[in-house]
Design a protein around this motif. Structure first.
Motif, PDB file in Angstrom:
ATOM      1  N   PRO A 519       0.821  -1.232   0.000  1.00  0.00           N
ATOM      2  CA  PRO A 519       0.000   0.000   0.000  1.00  0.00           C
ATOM      3  C   PRO A 519       0.845   1.268   0.000  1.00  0.00           C
ATOM      4  N   LEU A 520       2.005   1.270   0.705  1.00  0.00           N
ATOM      5  CA  LEU A 520       2.864   2.449   0.697  1.00  0.00           C
ATOM      6  C   LEU A 520       3.426   2.730  -0.693  1.00  0.00           C
ATOM      7  N   CYS A 521       3.595   1.673  -1.488  1.00  0.00           N
ATOM      8  CA  CYS A 521       4.069   1.835  -2.871  1.00  0.00           C
ATOM      9  C   CYS A 521       2.914   2.049  -3.846  1.00  0.00           C
ATOM     10  N   ARG A 522       1.749   2.402  -3.318  1.00  0.00           N
ATOM     11  CA  ARG A 522       0.553   2.632  -4.130  1.00  0.00           C
ATOM     12  C   ARG A 522       0.182   1.389  -4.933  1.00  0.00           C
ATOM     13  N   PHE A 523       0.362   0.231  -4.305  1.00  0.00           N
ATOM     14  CA  PHE A 523      -0.019  -1.075  -4.843  1.00  0.00           C
ATOM     15  C   PHE A 523       0.713  -1.414  -6.146  1.00  0.00           C
ATOM     16  N   GLN A 524       1.894  -0.858  -6.310  1.00  0.00           N
ATOM     17  CA  GLN A 524       2.720  -1.198  -7.457  1.00  0.00           C
ATOM     18  C   GLN A 524       3.730  -2.272  -7.060  1.00  0.00           C
ATOM     19  N   MET A 525       3.686  -3.408  -7.731  1.00  0.00           N
ATOM     20  CA  MET A 525       4.650  -4.474  -7.505  1.00  0.00           C
ATOM     21  C   MET A 525       5.670  -4.446  -8.645  1.00  0.00           C
ATOM     22  N   GLY A 526       6.822  -3.848  -8.363  1.00  0.00           N
ATOM     23  CA  GLY A 526       7.870  -3.733  -9.354  1.00  0.00           C
ATOM     24  C   GLY A 526       8.981  -4.737  -9.128  1.00  0.00           C
ATOM     25  N   ARG A 527       9.991  -4.661  -9.953  1.00  0.00           N
ATOM     26  CA  ARG A 527      11.113  -5.596  -9.870  1.00  0.00           C
ATOM     27  C   ARG A 527      11.893  -5.472  -8.560  1.00  0.00           C
ATOM     28  N   PRO A 528      12.118  -4.257  -8.013  1.00  0.00           N
ATOM     29  CA  PRO A 528      12.840  -4.180  -6.730  1.00  0.00           C
ATOM     30  C   PRO A 528      12.143  -4.957  -5.616  1.00  0.00           C
ATOM     31  N   TYR A 529      10.821  -4.840  -5.547  1.00  0.00           N
ATOM     32  CA  TYR A 529      10.121  -5.576  -4.499  1.00  0.00           C
ATOM     33  C   TYR A 529      10.137  -7.076  -4.766  1.00  0.00           C
ATOM     34  N   GLY A 530      10.109  -7.469  -6.043  1.00  0.00           N
ATOM     35  CA  GLY A 530      10.227  -8.887  -6.372  1.00  0.00           C
ATOM     36  C   GLY A 530      11.569  -9.454  -5.924  1.00  0.00           C
ATOM     37  N   ILE A 531      12.644  -8.687  -6.145  1.00  0.00           N
ATOM     38  CA  ILE A 531      13.971  -9.126  -5.692  1.00  0.00           C
ATOM     39  C   ILE A 531      14.010  -9.214  -4.167  1.00  0.00           C
ATOM     40  N   PHE A 532      13.384  -8.246  -3.502  1.00  0.00           N
ATOM     41  CA  PHE A 532      13.350  -8.263  -2.033  1.00  0.00           C
ATOM     42  C   PHE A 532      12.653  -9.520  -1.510  1.00  0.00           C
ATOM     43  N   LEU A 533      11.538  -9.919  -2.136  1.00  0.00           N
ATOM     44  CA  LEU A 533      10.811 -11.101  -1.685  1.00  0.00           C
ATOM     45  C   LEU A 533      11.652 -12.368  -1.852  1.00  0.00           C
ATOM     46  N   ILE A 534      12.359 -12.495  -2.959  1.00  0.00           N
ATOM     47  CA  ILE A 534      13.185 -13.686  -3.187  1.00  0.00           C
ATOM     48  C   ILE A 534      14.343 -13.720  -2.196  1.00  0.00           C
ATOM     49  N   ILE A 535      14.971 -12.569  -1.929  1.00  0.00           N
ATOM     50  CA  ILE A 535      16.048 -12.515  -0.929  1.00  0.00           C
ATOM     51  C   ILE A 535      15.507 -12.868   0.448  1.00  0.00           C
ATOM     52  N   PHE A 536      14.298 -12.405   0.752  1.00  0.00           N
ATOM     53  CA  PHE A 536      13.683 -12.727   2.049  1.00  0.00           C
ATOM     54  C   PHE A 536      13.545 -14.236   2.218  1.00  0.00           C
ATOM     55  N   TYR A 537      13.113 -14.919   1.148  1.00  0.00           N
ATOM     56  CA  TYR A 537      12.957 -16.375   1.251  1.00  0.00           C
ATOM     57  C   TYR A 537      14.310 -17.063   1.426  1.00  0.00           C
ATOM     58  N   CYS A 538      15.323 -16.605   0.729  1.00  0.00           N
ATOM     59  CA  CYS A 538      16.651 -17.213   0.872  1.00  0.00           C
ATOM     60  C   CYS A 538      17.185 -17.040   2.294  1.00  0.00           C
ATOM     61  N   VAL A 539      16.984 -15.861   2.862  1.00  0.00           N
ATOM     62  CA  VAL A 539      17.425 -15.630   4.249  1.00  0.00           C
ATOM     63  C   VAL A 539      16.657 -16.530   5.207  1.00  0.00           C
TER      64      VAL A 539
END
Length: 555
Positions: A519-539
Motif C-alpha cells: 500500500p505504501l508503494c501505491r499497490f505497485q509491484m515492481g522488480r525491486p520488491y520482487g527481488i526483495f521477496l526472493i532474498i527474504f525467502y533465501c534468508v
C-alpha cells in the motif's frame, strides 16, 4: 512415568517425550540391531501407505548401502510428486471443472471452492495423511507454512520480476487479512499443542466466510462496473483490465492450449471403429504437440507415458468444452470396470483389498462383477458418436478415482519423508517446509509465472494468495477433523521447537511486510520488491537450516 521400551539389554533412550514416536529411536542402536528393533516395535509397523519404508531401509537393504537407499528413495519421491501433479492437473481438475459446470456455479464460486480444491489437492491430501499421526503432524505444518512462504515470496516475487504491475487493492488486502488470520490462529494452536473440535470447525467456517466475502465483493464490483463503464470504454479495454479485481483464475489451467480441431478436421466424413477409438483414446502422445516441443519435453514425456497410460485406463475425464464432452464409448465402458477396482484397492492404502464379505466373498471380486454388469449395459445402450444423458456422472466417478489416487500417493510421500527424516536425523518440520512444500508448489510456480508472461499478472497474484488460504484452512481443518473422527479425541501436536517458531514467525513477517509495503508503494509491484521477496525467502531458508542443525538455538 512409564519406562521407555527397551528390547535390548543395556539400552537407554536419550530421546523421550509424550508425543515422540518410538520408532524414531531406531538410529540410537548399532547398525546390526536396528532391524531387530524395527521388527519388535509396533510403531514401526503402523506406517500408512503401501510400503513400510522403515522396514525396507533397516531390514531389506544392508546397512552399508544406506547412501544408495537414500538416493533410491529420493528418486521414488520425485516420481510420487509426478504422480500427484499429473493426476491433479489432467484428471482431478478437469473433472472438478465439469462438475462445477454441471452444477452451474459462477466463476467466482467455482474458483474459490472446487477449482481451489483441484489446485491444492496435493497439499490437502498430504496434510490429511500427515495429521493421521502426531509424529508426522509437523510434516503437515512445515509443508503448509513452507508452501505459504514459498508462494508469497518466491512465486509472487517472480511474477513481479516477469511482469511489473499494479495490484488490485481490495482483493489483495482481503486475501492478506484472511491469510494472516489463518496463520495467527494456527500459531496459537501450535503454541497450545492441541486442537478441539470447535477450533477445527472454526477453521472450516473461516473459509466459508472467505468464500462469502469473495462472492459479495465480486457482486459489488460488477454492479459498480455496470454503472460506471460505458460501451465505448468497454471496447477499449486492455487484456489486463478485462479481468475484474475479484476474478479467480482457473488454477488447473496452467498454460493455454492451442485449438487444432477446425484446422485438422477431415474434409470427408470418416468413422473410426470401436477398437480404433479405444486405441486412440489410450494414446497419451499427441503427434502434433510432439513435433513442436523441445527435446527435454520429449524425454520427460517418455518417462511419463507408462503412468499416463495407466491413468487413462482407470480415470474417466469429462470435458464440457468439447462437442462430444470427451465421450469415448469403449474406454468409458472400460472405466466402469477399472475405476471402482482402483477405488477399492487404493482406499486407505489398500486396507480393503483383502476384505471378505461375510468372511467368504472378496470385496474386489464383487466390485469387478458389478463393474462388468454396468459396463455391459452402457455398451449395449449407447453409441460411439453421441454421449448419453448421464455422461456427466462419469465426471463424479473420475473425481472419486483421482482423489483416491492422490490420497494414496500423498500417504506414500508422508511415509517416505518420515523414513528419510529418521535416517538423516532431520525433523519432519524441515522436511515439510523444504521437500514437501517445494514438490507441491513447483507446479503452481510455473503456472503462475506463465500466466504473468501472457499478460495476466493480477490473475497470477490472485492465484498465489487465494490458493494458500484454501490450503491452510482446509488442510489444517480437514486433516484434524479426519483425525478426530478416527480417534474420537482432540488432536495433539508435538511441542513446537525453535524451527516451528522460525517458520511461523517468518511467514507472519512476510505477510505483514506485504500488507504494509505494497500500500505504501501505491499497490505497485515492481522488480525491486520482487527481488526483495526472493532474498527474504533465501534468508529464511538459511536461518531455518541453521536452526535445524543446531547452529542457532535458544539460550
Amino acid at each position: 512415568m512409564d519406562q521407555p521400551f527397551a528390547p535390548f539389554p543395556g539400552w537407554s533412550a536419550n530421546i523421550t517425550g509424550k508425543y515422540r514416536d518410538e520408532c524414531d529411536l531406531v538410529m540410537n542402536f548399532s547398525a546390526a540391531d536396528r532391524c531387530a528393533f524395527v521388527k519388535n516395535t509396533s510403531d514401526c509397523s503402523n506406517e500408512d501407505g503401501f510400503i513400510n519404508y522403515i522396514y525396507v531401509a533397516f531390514c531389506l537393504l544392508p546397512p552399508d548401502l544406506t547412501p544408495l537407499t537414500i538416493t533410491l528413495c529420493i528418486i521414488w519421491l520425485l516420481f510420487l510428486f509426478v504422480i500427484l501433479g499429473l493426476t491433479a492437473s489432467k484428471f482431478f481438475c478437469p473433472n472438478l471443472s465439469a462438475i462445477s459446470t454441471s452444477l452451474r456455479l459462477t466463476h467466482n464460486v467455482a474458483g474459490v471452492t472446487l477449482l481451489a480444491l483441484g489446485n491444492g489437492a496435493p497439499d490437502i491430501f498430504s496434510a490429511v495423511a500427515a495429521f493421521s499421526h502426531p509424529h508426522t503432524a509437523g510434516l503437515a505444518v512445515g509443508a503448509l507454512f513452507g508452501a505459504g512462504i514459498f508462494v508469497t515470496t518466491v512465486v509472487a516475487g517472480s511474477v513481479a520480476l516477469v511482469k511489473p504491475f499494479i495490484v488490485a487493492s481490495r482483493p489483495f488486502l482481503r486475501d492478506v487479512v484472511f491469510y494472516m488470520a489463518a496463520v495467527f490462529w494456527t500459531f496459537i494452536v501450535l503454541y497450545r499443542g492441541s486442537m478441539t473440535m470447535g477450533e477445527t470447525l472454526g477453521y472450516l467456517s473461516l473459509y466459508v466466510v472467505y468464500v462469502v466475502t469473495v462472492i459479495i465483493s465480486a457482486y459489488i464490483y460488477n454492479r459498480q462496473k455496470r454503472v460506471r463503464n460505458s460501451s465505448v470504454q468497454d471496447s477499449k479495454r486492455s487484456p489486463e483490465s478485462e479481468s475484474s479485481d475479484d476474478i479467480v483464475p482457473n488454477p488447473c489451467a496452467g498454460v493455454i492450449h492451442e485449438e487444432y480441431e477446425s484446422e485438422y478436421r477431415p474434409l470427408l466424413p470418416y468413422t473410426d471403429s470401436t477398437s480404433q477409438i479405444l486405441l486412440k483414446s489410450l494414446n497419451p502422445v499427441d503427434s502434433r504437440e510432439w513435433r513442436r516441443k523441445s527435446l527435454s519435453w520429449r524425454v520427460f514425456k517418455i518417462l511419463k507415458i507408462p503412468l499416463e497410460f495407466l491413468l487413462l485406463l482407470c480415470v474417466p475425464v469429462v470435458d464440457p468444452d468439447k462437442e462430444d464432452r470427451n465421450w469415448t464409448r469403449p474406454l468409458n465402458c472400460l472405466h466402469l470396470i477399472t475405476a471402482p477396482l482402483v477405488c477399492v484397492l487404493t482406499f486407505q492404502s489398500g486396507i480393503y483389498a483383502d476384505y471378505l464379505i461375510q468372511n467368504q466373498f472378496p470385496l474386489w471380486l464383487m466390485t469387478l462383477l458389478l463393474g462388468l454388469f454396468l459396463s455391459s449395459i452402457v455398451f449395449c445402450t449407447t453409441t460411439n458418436d453421441r454421449p448419453p444423458k448421464y455422461h456427466p456422472l462419469f465426471a463424479l466417478l473420475g473425481f472419486l478415482v483421482s482423489a483416491g489416487l492422490i490420497s494414496a500417493a500423498a500417504s506414500e510421500v508422508v511415509s517416505l519423508l518420515h523414513m528419510l527424516g529418521v535416517v538423516l536425523g532431520l525433523s519432519t518440520t524441515v522436511l515439510g517446509l523444504t521437500l514437501l512444500a517445494w514438490g507441491n508448489s513447483i507446479g503452481d510456480c510455473f503456472a503462475d509465472i506463465t500466466i504473468a508472461r501472457q499478460g495476466y499478472p493480477r490473475m497470477a497474484i490472485s492465484a498465489c494468495f487465494g490458493g494458500i488460504i484454501f490450503n491452510m484452512l482446509f488442510g489444517v481443518g480437514l486433516g484434524c477433523l479426519v483425525q478426530m473422527v478416527k480417534t474420537q479425541s482432540d488432536v495433539q501436536f508435538e511441542p513446537g521447537g525453535l524451527l516451528t517458531w522460525v517458520l511461523t514467525g517468518s511467514l507472519g513477517l512476510s505477510m505483514v511486510l506485504s500488507f504494509v509495503i505494497i500500500p505504501l508503494c501505491r499497490f505497485q509491484m515492481g522488480r525491486p520488491y520482487g527481488i526483495f521477496l526472493i532474498i527474504f525467502y533465501c534468508v529464511f531458508l538459511v536461518i531455518a537450516l541453521l536452526t535445524e542443525f543446531g547452529m542457532i538455538h535458544t539460550m
